[in-house]
Scaffold this motif. Sequence first.
Motif, PDB file in Angstrom:
ATOM      1  N   TYR A  35       0.819  -1.209   0.000  1.00  0.00           N
ATOM      2  CA  TYR A  35       0.000   0.000   0.000  1.00  0.00           C
ATOM      3  C   TYR A  35       0.857   1.264   0.000  1.00  0.00           C
ATOM      4  CZ  TYR A  35      -3.489  -3.423   1.219  1.00  0.00           C
ATOM      5  OH  TYR A  35      -4.308  -4.521   1.192  1.00  0.00           O
ATOM      6  N   VAL A  37       0.566   4.948   0.983  1.00  0.00           N
ATOM      7  CA  VAL A  37      -0.297   5.713   1.879  1.00  0.00           C
ATOM      8  C   VAL A  37       0.214   7.146   1.994  1.00  0.00           C
ATOM      9  CG1 VAL A  37      -1.282   5.808   4.205  1.00  0.00           C
ATOM     10  CG2 VAL A  37      -0.651   3.589   3.213  1.00  0.00           C
ATOM     11  N   LEU A  60      -1.400  -1.424   7.920  1.00  0.00           N
ATOM     12  CA  LEU A  60      -2.365  -0.471   7.374  1.00  0.00           C
ATOM     13  C   LEU A  60      -3.453  -0.189   8.407  1.00  0.00           C
ATOM     14  CD1 LEU A  60      -3.519   1.227   5.094  1.00  0.00           C
ATOM     15  CD2 LEU A  60      -4.622  -0.862   4.216  1.00  0.00           C
ATOM     16  N   ILE A  73      -4.897  10.071   7.008  1.00  0.00           N
ATOM     17  CA  ILE A  73      -4.607   9.541   5.675  1.00  0.00           C
ATOM     18  C   ILE A  73      -5.450  10.311   4.668  1.00  0.00           C
ATOM     19  CG2 ILE A  73      -4.783   7.511   4.184  1.00  0.00           C
ATOM     20  CD1 ILE A  73      -4.291   5.837   6.759  1.00  0.00           C
ATOM     21  N   LEU A  76      -4.971   6.709  -0.431  1.00  0.00           N
ATOM     22  CA  LEU A  76      -4.535   5.329  -0.239  1.00  0.00           C
ATOM     23  C   LEU A  76      -4.628   4.597  -1.567  1.00  0.00           C
ATOM     24  CD1 LEU A  76      -3.616   3.120   1.655  1.00  0.00           C
ATOM     25  CD2 LEU A  76      -5.954   2.876   2.441  1.00  0.00           C
ATOM     26  N   ILE A 145     -10.728   7.660   5.077  1.00  0.00           N
ATOM     27  CA  ILE A 145      -9.701   8.657   4.775  1.00  0.00           C
ATOM     28  C   ILE A 145     -10.338  10.035   4.726  1.00  0.00           C
ATOM     29  CG2 ILE A 145      -8.206   7.026   3.580  1.00  0.00           C
ATOM     30  CD1 ILE A 145      -9.077   8.283   0.958  1.00  0.00           C
TER      31      ILE A 145
END
Length: 148
Positions: A35, A37, A60, A73, A76, A145
């Motif tokens: 991922y 991020v 994560l 975040i 993503l 997010i």
Amino acid sequence: MFRTNDADMLGVPGMFGAGQTQWNQVSRVLRTHWYHVTVQATQEGTAREIVLMVDAEAQLQKLLIAQSEDVGISDLQVVTPAHMNGTEAWRMEALTQVYIGEDENECLVSVIEVESGAVYHSSNRPGFHSDSLTNLRPVFLSSMIRPD
């Protein structure tokens, strides 16, 4: 997992902060997803953007839980190998959701949905279908997010 080579180290350990080391490059041996991020952090009134390369759903999930008023975040993406995304190359795509479940051998399998609607899974078993998983639980939903 990512690995580093001492020859790729930039500066000396701790030069950019206690416990911090900078690298010119990292490598990856396994052909598994990871991922990308983007984290927005505000510290003492100053906003910063940090990009993390996260190897597994457990890490994560820790990041998602740790979000606060000052750290969140903002984007993503998932990076998938060709065998997982059905193309000839690695792809990075916007993520909409991630679930973890157990197959008939009680092995954990990730189920990943991207913005295009495509759904990928991390099982290497031929003929695997994600609807056969049990104990399915969410790791990430797009509502987790921050909007821009």
